[in-house]
Design a protein around this motif. Structure first.
Motif, PDB file in Angstrom:
ATOM      1  N   GLN A 228       0.861  -1.184   0.000  1.00 42.05           N
ATOM      2  CA  GLN A 228       0.000   0.000   0.000  1.00 42.05           C
ATOM      3  C   GLN A 228       0.891   1.226   0.000  1.00 42.05           C
ATOM      4  O   GLN A 228       1.983   1.200   0.563  1.00 42.05           O
ATOM      5  N   VAL A 229       0.418   2.297  -0.630  1.00 43.17           N
ATOM      6  CA  VAL A 229       1.223   3.514  -0.661  1.00 43.17           C
ATOM      7  C   VAL A 229       0.484   4.687  -0.019  1.00 43.17           C
ATOM      8  O   VAL A 229      -0.709   4.878  -0.238  1.00 43.17           O
ATOM      9  N   THR A 230       1.260   5.452   0.765  1.00 46.79           N
ATOM     10  CA  THR A 230       0.731   6.707   1.326  1.00 46.79           C
ATOM     11  C   THR A 230       1.557   7.847   0.721  1.00 46.79           C
ATOM     12  O   THR A 230       2.578   7.590   0.067  1.00 46.79           O
ATOM     13  N   ASN A 231       1.130   9.064   0.947  1.00 43.06           N
ATOM     14  CA  ASN A 231       1.812  10.220   0.346  1.00 43.06           C
ATOM     15  C   ASN A 231       1.920  10.088  -1.169  1.00 43.06           C
ATOM     16  O   ASN A 231       2.964  10.359  -1.753  1.00 43.06           O
ATOM     17  N   HIS A 232       0.824   9.681  -1.786  1.00 39.75           N
ATOM     18  CA  HIS A 232       0.843   9.425  -3.228  1.00 39.75           C
ATOM     19  C   HIS A 232       0.505  10.661  -4.049  1.00 39.75           C
ATOM     20  O   HIS A 232       0.520  10.623  -5.278  1.00 39.75           O
ATOM     21  N   GLY A 233       0.162  11.747  -3.377  1.00 42.23           N
ATOM     22  CA  GLY A 233       0.000  13.016  -4.085  1.00 42.23           C
ATOM     23  C   GLY A 233      -1.346  13.215  -4.765  1.00 42.23           C
ATOM     24  O   GLY A 233      -1.512  14.181  -5.507  1.00 42.23           O
ATOM     25  N   LEU A 234      -2.304  12.345  -4.547  1.00 44.08           N
ATOM     26  CA  LEU A 234      -3.624  12.570  -5.158  1.00 44.08           C
ATOM     27  C   LEU A 234      -4.296  13.749  -4.445  1.00 44.08           C
ATOM     28  O   LEU A 234      -4.244  13.822  -3.231  1.00 44.08           O
ATOM     29  N   PRO A 235      -4.934  14.658  -5.189  1.00 43.17           N
ATOM     30  CA  PRO A 235      -5.582  15.782  -4.529  1.00 43.17           C
ATOM     31  C   PRO A 235      -6.621  15.280  -3.538  1.00 43.17           C
ATOM     32  O   PRO A 235      -7.321  14.296  -3.823  1.00 43.17           O
ATOM     33  N   SER A 236      -6.700  15.948  -2.387  1.00 43.08           N
ATOM     34  CA  SER A 236      -7.654  15.444  -1.392  1.00 43.08           C
ATOM     35  C   SER A 236      -9.062  15.590  -1.958  1.00 43.08           C
ATOM     36  O   SER A 236      -9.368  16.525  -2.684  1.00 43.08           O
TER      37      SER A 236
END
Ligand SMILES: O=C(O)CCC(=O)C(=O)O
Ligand SMILES: [Fe+2]
Length: 343
Positions: free
Chosen positions: A77-85
């Protein structure tokens, strides 16, 4: 784009493998959807030392961490993936809006038997003896033609959300792919060549719907399979259900982590890595009270690209072939496809 379309045209589906039942009208699981007990839907007991890696993409050592996750699990799983909230919530609510339409309305955008996009059962349906507790909607590029049929006066918002989501997924998938290439012990020219040649072209966005089920222990949402392309980025919305198979252990749950996305290696990346990255067999189980939604983005190379194990990764375990040829073999043989191209 022609990759999937051509492979599917040559392997058309029968209508009963295409049209999902009207789940909302069912008060019990019909025999057609009851899976043998050998499928045992419960995951193995959880073990804290045995869980899917969670990778912070902002970590300075991200290359090594992602490389290790690909080698040990093939799924992370990835966090801090940069998708706009807000975009993850928006794609989920657009998908819910679609699946909550009456069945007759959804059938207006039914996938054609040899087609790739639109509403219908999972493509893997013909390979299994029972039907899945699932309905899906596949988008490749623009969703406007189908959205116009579903909501003649109000289709734009759905299309905008799907376009925006695909745009961000494409960027993220390409970045992940470059990180993975960097983690492999490749020569500089081979790495640069791969980064250019395999830039995303054959992409698909798959909206999955698993209505709440009167008896979730007897049926399956999505049968065991591997994803065909390079990488899949999955958003499990709100409700858990994804499981992955681990040799020597069994089925392991991939619990959702709020805001995180799940990434898994697909067959083509398994081939490129010469088997260093494991095949990721996974499935989805259903829920007794919740209508589960997931959104999968499949990232792949151009149809005519030639794919085979990187030369620096040892004696090749697979023969070299075009992406189009591999997708055709997979559409006809599903789980046997990799063994059919093994050397
Ligand atoms: O819904 C899920 O958790 C899995 C979806 C999936 O495996 C797929 O769409 O290929
Ligand atoms: Fe999958």
């Amino acid at each position: 784009m022609s990759t999937l379309l051509e492979a599917y045209k040559n392997n058309p589906l029968q209508l009963h493998h295409l049209i999902p039942v009207d789940f909302h009208s069912l008060r019990a699981v019909p025999e057609s959807h009851v899976w043998p007990e050998s499928y045992n839907f419960r995951p193995s007991p959880s073990d804290e030392n045995f869980s899917i890696p969670i990778v912070d993409l902002a970590d300075p050592n991200v290359k090594d961490i992602v490389g290790r996750a690909c080698q040990t699990w093939g799924i992370f799983q990835v966090t801090n993936h940069g998708l706009p909230s807000g975009l993850l919530e928006e794609v989920e609510s657009a998908a819910r809006r679609l699946f909550s339409l009456p069945t007759e309305q959804k059938k207006k955008v039914l996938r054609s038997p040899g087609g790739a996009t639109g509403y219908g059962c999972a493509r893997i349906a013909p390979f299994f003896p029972k039907f899945m507790w699932h309905e899906g909607f596949t988008i490749m590029g623009s969703s406007v033609d189908h959205a116009r049929v579903l909501w003649p006066l109000d289709y734009k918002h759905f299309c905008d959300v799907m376009d925006e989501y695909q745009k961000h997924m494409k960027t993220l998938a390409h970045e992940l792919f470059l990180t993975i290439l960097n983690s492999l012990d490749l020569s500089e020219p081979e790495k640069n060549w791969a980064a250019a040649v395999y830039d995303s072209e054959s992409n698909a966005l798959q909206l999955n719907s698993y209505p709440s089920c009167p008896d979730p222990t007897r049926t399956l949402g999505l049968a065991p399979h591997t994803d065909s392309l390079l990488l899949t980025i999955l958003h499990q919305c709100e409700t858990n259900g994804l499981q992955t198979f681990r040799d020597g252990f069994g089925w392991v749950s991939v619990p959702r982590v709020s805001g995180a996305l799940t990434v898994n290696v697909g067959d083509l990346l398994h081939i490129l890595s010469n088997g260093r990255f494991p095949m990721v067999c996974h499935r989805a189980v259903v829920n007794g009270t919740r209508h589960r939604i997931s959104v999968a983005y499949f990232y792949g190379p151009r149809a005519d690209s030639v794919i085979g194990p990187f030369s620096k990764l040892g004696f090749p375990r697979y023969r070299t072939l075009t992406v189009k040829e591999y997708i055709g073999i997979k559409a006809a043989h599903l789980g046997e496809a990799l063994s059919l191209i093994a050397i």
